[in-house]
Write an enzyme that holds these catalytic residues in place. Structure first.
Site, PDB file in Angstrom:
ATOM      1  N   GLU A 250       0.860  -1.198   0.000  1.00 38.37           N
ATOM      2  CA  GLU A 250       0.000   0.000   0.000  1.00 38.37           C
ATOM      3  C   GLU A 250       0.880   1.227   0.000  1.00 38.37           C
ATOM      4  O   GLU A 250       2.004   1.192   0.509  1.00 38.37           O
ATOM      5  CB  GLU A 250      -0.842   0.044   1.284  1.00 38.37           C
ATOM      6  CG  GLU A 250      -1.946  -0.964   1.339  1.00 38.37           C
ATOM      7  CD  GLU A 250      -2.698  -0.893   2.681  1.00 38.37           C
ATOM      8  OE1 GLU A 250      -2.387  -0.042   3.522  1.00 38.37           O
ATOM      9  OE2 GLU A 250      -3.593  -1.719   2.871  1.00 38.37           O
ATOM     10  N   LYS A 252       2.427   4.451   1.419  1.00 36.48           N
ATOM     11  CA  LYS A 252       2.627   4.927   2.792  1.00 36.48           C
ATOM     12  C   LYS A 252       2.642   6.452   2.735  1.00 36.48           C
ATOM     13  O   LYS A 252       3.605   7.060   2.273  1.00 36.48           O
ATOM     14  CB  LYS A 252       3.958   4.412   3.362  1.00 36.48           C
ATOM     15  CG  LYS A 252       4.188   4.852   4.784  1.00 36.48           C
ATOM     16  CD  LYS A 252       5.472   4.276   5.331  1.00 36.48           C
ATOM     17  CE  LYS A 252       5.575   4.457   6.837  1.00 36.48           C
ATOM     18  NZ  LYS A 252       5.215   5.770   7.323  1.00 36.48           N
ATOM     19  N   ARG A 257      -2.020   9.570  11.443  1.00 37.22           N
ATOM     20  CA  ARG A 257      -2.873   8.387  11.531  1.00 37.22           C
ATOM     21  C   ARG A 257      -4.103   8.717  12.376  1.00 37.22           C
ATOM     22  O   ARG A 257      -3.990   9.370  13.405  1.00 37.22           O
ATOM     23  CB  ARG A 257      -2.091   7.262  12.206  1.00 37.22           C
ATOM     24  CG  ARG A 257      -2.837   5.960  12.268  1.00 37.22           C
ATOM     25  CD  ARG A 257      -1.915   4.884  12.822  1.00 37.22           C
ATOM     26  NE  ARG A 257      -2.495   3.574  12.735  1.00 37.22           N
ATOM     27  CZ  ARG A 257      -1.781   2.454  12.807  1.00 37.22           C
ATOM     28  NH1 ARG A 257      -0.477   2.500  12.953  1.00 37.22           N
ATOM     29  NH2 ARG A 257      -2.367   1.277  12.722  1.00 37.22           N
ATOM     30  N   ARG A 272      -2.759   8.605  16.784  1.00 35.38           N
ATOM     31  CA  ARG A 272      -1.950   7.381  16.945  1.00 35.38           C
ATOM     32  C   ARG A 272      -1.741   7.052  18.418  1.00 35.38           C
ATOM     33  O   ARG A 272      -1.689   5.903  18.804  1.00 35.38           O
ATOM     34  CB  ARG A 272      -0.607   7.577  16.272  1.00 35.38           C
ATOM     35  CG  ARG A 272       0.367   6.484  16.652  1.00 35.38           C
ATOM     36  CD  ARG A 272       1.524   6.425  15.815  1.00 35.38           C
ATOM     37  NE  ARG A 272       2.520   5.433  16.158  1.00 35.38           N
ATOM     38  CZ  ARG A 272       2.858   4.999  17.352  1.00 35.38           C
ATOM     39  NH1 ARG A 272       2.250   5.391  18.424  1.00 35.38           N
ATOM     40  NH2 ARG A 272       3.836   4.124  17.497  1.00 35.38           N
ATOM     41  N   GLU A 302      -5.094   7.511   7.056  1.00 33.06           N
ATOM     42  CA  GLU A 302      -4.025   8.499   7.169  1.00 33.06           C
ATOM     43  C   GLU A 302      -4.608   9.806   6.620  1.00 33.06           C
ATOM     44  O   GLU A 302      -5.105   9.841   5.481  1.00 33.06           O
ATOM     45  CB  GLU A 302      -2.817   8.021   6.343  1.00 33.06           C
ATOM     46  CG  GLU A 302      -1.563   8.819   6.550  1.00 33.06           C
ATOM     47  CD  GLU A 302      -0.779   8.479   7.839  1.00 33.06           C
ATOM     48  OE1 GLU A 302      -1.231   7.627   8.632  1.00 33.06           O
ATOM     49  OE2 GLU A 302       0.275   9.099   8.036  1.00 33.06           O
ATOM     50  N   PHE A 342      -7.247   2.842   5.262  1.00 30.33           N
ATOM     51  CA  PHE A 342      -6.461   1.639   4.964  1.00 30.33           C
ATOM     52  C   PHE A 342      -6.863   0.418   5.775  1.00 30.33           C
ATOM     53  O   PHE A 342      -6.386  -0.665   5.511  1.00 30.33           O
ATOM     54  CB  PHE A 342      -4.954   1.900   5.090  1.00 30.33           C
ATOM     55  CG  PHE A 342      -4.485   2.331   6.465  1.00 30.33           C
ATOM     56  CD1 PHE A 342      -4.303   1.405   7.476  1.00 30.33           C
ATOM     57  CD2 PHE A 342      -4.216   3.666   6.731  1.00 30.33           C
ATOM     58  CE1 PHE A 342      -3.855   1.796   8.733  1.00 30.33           C
ATOM     59  CE2 PHE A 342      -3.769   4.079   7.983  1.00 30.33           C
ATOM     60  CZ  PHE A 342      -3.589   3.132   8.990  1.00 30.33           C
TER      61      PHE A 342
HETATM   62  P1  ATP Z   1       5.145   3.789  14.131  1.00 27.72           P
HETATM   63  O1  ATP Z   1       3.747   4.236  13.922  1.00 27.72           O
HETATM   64  O2  ATP Z   1       5.485   2.558  13.379  1.00 27.72           O
HETATM   65  O3  ATP Z   1       5.611   3.806  15.540  1.00 27.72           O
HETATM   66  P2  ATP Z   1       5.793   6.268  13.032  1.00 27.72           P
HETATM   67  O4  ATP Z   1       4.599   6.877  13.584  1.00 27.72           O
HETATM   68  O5  ATP Z   1       7.094   6.979  13.143  1.00 27.72           O
HETATM   69  O6  ATP Z   1       6.080   4.831  13.549  1.00 27.72           O
HETATM   70  P3  ATP Z   1       6.253   5.304  10.531  1.00 27.72           P
HETATM   71  O7  ATP Z   1       7.427   4.590  11.054  1.00 27.72           O
HETATM   72  O8  ATP Z   1       6.537   6.330   9.517  1.00 27.72           O
HETATM   73  O9  ATP Z   1       5.444   6.037  11.578  1.00 27.72           O
HETATM   74  O10 ATP Z   1       5.185   4.230   9.947  1.00 27.72           O
HETATM   75  C1  ATP Z   1       3.952   3.858  10.437  1.00 27.72           C
HETATM   76  C2  ATP Z   1       2.897   4.931  10.163  1.00 27.72           C
HETATM   77  O11 ATP Z   1       2.667   5.089   8.776  1.00 27.72           O
HETATM   78  C3  ATP Z   1       1.512   4.576  10.661  1.00 27.72           C
HETATM   79  O12 ATP Z   1       1.399   4.790  12.039  1.00 27.72           O
HETATM   80  C4  ATP Z   1       0.611   5.473   9.830  1.00 27.72           C
HETATM   81  O13 ATP Z   1       0.495   6.738  10.450  1.00 27.72           O
HETATM   82  C5  ATP Z   1       1.392   5.689   8.565  1.00 27.72           C
HETATM   83  N1  ATP Z   1       0.781   5.102   7.350  1.00 27.72           N
HETATM   84  C6  ATP Z   1       0.769   5.700   6.140  1.00 27.72           C
HETATM   85  N2  ATP Z   1       0.211   4.925   5.213  1.00 27.72           N
HETATM   86  C7  ATP Z   1      -0.165   3.774   5.831  1.00 27.72           C
HETATM   87  C8  ATP Z   1      -0.782   2.571   5.382  1.00 27.72           C
HETATM   88  N3  ATP Z   1      -1.100   2.373   4.113  1.00 27.72           N
HETATM   89  N4  ATP Z   1      -1.004   1.606   6.305  1.00 27.72           N
HETATM   90  C9  ATP Z   1      -0.655   1.783   7.612  1.00 27.72           C
HETATM   91  N5  ATP Z   1      -0.062   2.899   8.079  1.00 27.72           N
HETATM   92  C10 ATP Z   1       0.192   3.883   7.202  1.00 27.72           C
END
Ligand code: ATP
Length: 588
Positions: A250, A252, A257, A272, A302, A342
């Site tokens: 998918e 990103k 979130r 989140r 997102e 998503f």
């Molecule tokens: P994490 O949430 O893994 O602790 P983070 O907030 O720093 O880390 P990333 O490491 O960048 O975020 O990756 C996860 C985040 O990506 C998710 O929490 C969500 O906000 C975002 N995201 C974007 N697109 C998607 C998708 N298709 N499916 C799930 N999450 C997605």
């Protein structure tokens, strides 16, 4: 129940850092707590009155608390302030002042957990002009009857300074031992907690009906589910090592979130970290209903800022302009968004957590109608590395951060970071790969152009097992004049007279902060360090880990709590995988 039992437990817990002892103190307390008030005890232990997502804040300013203490003891405000400055901890200062008073008072009413809880609840509900006086009245009535130890913890709770020193999962361990006889049932408690994010509710259920009550714990609307998280991978090849066959890729997107809960016309949005963020997005509340074909749902999306003329995705920082208290309507107009769904966790009385990704995606596509505001996340089924590379190229050209790779037969694993979901970002291919989200714990005054502001910040990771903040770097690059001003303002609220005892660092900062603000940083490498304390002794005796050439990316992660910052284990994994790359390179 006497509040002294809770206060004593908190006192014993302050005296140790050993996990087993900490757990045992909690077990002892839970065993003597009736099921009628165990939820209150569970919240109070965390310095709260309700689960985080309900947004009930006690929030008493130190000034008011000092005046209340003065009122109940007759000790002048100046003397209390002096004591506070001397000991550096408001809880301890309160205990010292009450100690002096105890010597002169004879008759005292026992204070109960119920009375403390109800009074704090009243304080939290007070709003408006007269609220400061009323707050003072309530606090001074409690402190009037409190012993020094009780007063110490009441003071810490009302000023939001109580730290239990253990993660939520240790409380679950203790509940399991106290009410089911062993830690064996802990997975059941964890499941219940992951689906409702409410420790008080889990505590009450297990105290009333034992482990069997937890089996029936179900997802329900307006109780946010702890989000499923992803592991990092550096390449399509590494992803294939973790997920062997076909999987879903998918886009990103780089936004915020959100977990959307909807029941008929009522909508709540959780971030989140499960904070209620509905107020920032009135446009979602207004428009979303007509795009969803169900009466009751929990969906994940997102939210991304867009350029309305071109449809282009804009960087995360743009979205943060929405995080304001006033003039939201203008922000809605100036910073338009799209909502990109998503996942689906619940539809019309049925949980979707246990069905596979493939089935959930099918349900999602059936209940969400695309339009210019609402989208379903672009997805492609991929089998080969080339297919992943192509789709990644596509995603990046459309303004995404990278791809999320998801196992087709995986259920939604609430609260877990596992290899059923992988994140593949563009930057993973160079230098250190991923960015880190670090907690600002201290600052150093600037020189030259930065005089009068901070020149560098001291940053820490989060150690979830020990509930500590070991430092990992000092960062002084990547700041613009604007961001330096912004930091000076944001951090001025967080200054502490003394270093928070949970911060471990070999550096002495000029200013110490409450560990609250999380920022994003990139770096070239992770090295062993005698100064920074992350993973101390884990790789080499006497050394911790530190970031080499850290740089601020410009992102303040408002949506992350300090407990959501990059963990010590993640830093160790990054360090080890970087070693692997070096070794791999040497073989050629
Ligand atoms: P994490 O949430 O893994 O602790 P983070 O907030 O720093 O880390 P990333 O490491 O960048 O975020 O990756 C996860 C985040 O990506 C998710 O929490 C969500 O906000 C975002 N995201 C974007 N697109 C998607 C998708 N298709 N499916 C799930 N999450 C997605």
């Amino acid at each position: 129940m006497k509040f002294s039992l809770v206060a004593d437990t908190l006192g014993y817990m302050e005296g140790t850092t050993k996990r087993l002892e900490l757990t045992q103190h909690l077990v002892d307390l839970f065993k003597i707590t009736s099921s009628e008030i165990i939820s209150k005890v569970a919240y109070l232990l965390q310095g709260k009155l309700r689960p985080e997502h309900e947004g009930v804040e006690i929030g008493v300013a130190e000034k008011i608390a000092i005046r209340a203490l003065s009122k109940s003891t007759g000790v002048p405000v100046l003397k209390i302030e002096h004591e506070y400055k001397k000991v550096g901890d408001f809880g301890q200062a309160t205990a010292n002042i009450l100690e002096q008073k105890t010597q002169t008072t004879f008759l005292k009413e026992d204070i109960t957990v119920e009375r403390v809880y109800d009074t704090l609840f009243k304080i939290a509900s007070l709003k408006g002009n007269r609220s400061q006086d009323m707050k003072m009245k309530y606090i001074s009535s409690l402190l009037n009857d409190a012993s020094p130890t009780e007063g110490r913890f009441i003071a810490k709770i009302i000023t939001a300074n109580l730290r239990l020193g253990v993660a939520d999962y240790t409380i679950l361990d203790a509940l399991s031992i106290a009410f089911t006889g062993s830690k064996e049932n802990r997975p059941l408690l964890e499941h219940a907690y992951n689906v409702c994010s409410d420790l008080g509710r889990v505590a009450e259920a297990v105290a009333k009906n034992g482990a069997s009550a937890l089996k029936s714990f179900q997802v329900s609307v307006f109780s946010p589910v702890r989000p499923m998280l992803a592991e990092r991978v550096k390449s399509a090849q590494e992803a294939h090592e973790k997920i062997e066959t076909e999987f879903a890729a998918e886009y990103k997107l780089d936004g915020e979130r959100v977990q959307l809960h909807m029941q008929k016309d009522k909508i709540i949005l959780y971030s989140r970290s499960l904070e209620n963020i509905t107020n920032y997005y009135p446009d979602i509340v207004e428009k979303i209903g007509k795009s969803i074909k169900a009466n009751e749902v929990i969906l994940e999306a997102e939210i991304v800022a867009i350029n309305e003329d071109t449809g282009e995705f804009l960087p995360f920082q743009e979205l943060m302009h929405r995080r304001r208290k006033y003039n939201i309507a203008k922000a809605v107009q100036d910073y338009p968004i799209t909502v990109n769904f998503f996942d689906v966790l619940f539809v019309d009385s049925k949980s979707c957590l246990d069905i596979s990704y493939k089935e959930r995606r099918h349900v999602l596509e059936n209940i969400v109608n695309d339009d210019s505001f609402v989208k379903i996340m672009p997805m492609m089924l991929v089998k080969t590395d080339d297919e992943v590379e192509d789709f990644l190229e596509n995603a990046i050209n459309s303004g995404c951060e990278g791809l999320m790779l998801k196992q087709l037969d995986s259920p939604y694993r609430a609260g877990a970071r596992a290899s059923n979901w992988l994140k593949l970002k563009r930057e993973y291919r160079n230098e250190l790969g991923d960015s880190l989200d670090l907690v600002v714990v201290g600052a150093f005054y600037g020189r030259g152009r930065r005089t009068g502001r901070y020149g560098a910040l001291l940053l820490s990771t989060y150690d979830e097992e020990a509930d500590r903040y070991p430092s990992v770097c000092k960062v002084g690059t990547g700041f613009t004049d604007e961001s330096l001003d912004q930091f000076y303002q944001i951090l001025s609220d967080k200054i502490r007279i003394k270093k928070d005892p949970r911060i471990d660092s070999g550096l002495e900062a000029d200013v110490w902060f409450e560990p609250e603000v999380v920022i994003e940083v990139v770096a070239s490498e992770i090295t062993l360090s005698p100064i920074h304390k992350v993973a101390l002794d884990k790789i080499r005796k006497g050394s911790g880990l530190a970031l080499r050439f850290p740089k601020f990316t410009g992102k303040i992660r408002f949506e992350k709590t300090p407990e959501n910052a990059t963990s010590v284990n993640e830093v160790i994994t990054m360090y080890n995988s970087q070693k692997k790359v070096v070794q791999d390179e040497k073989q050629f």
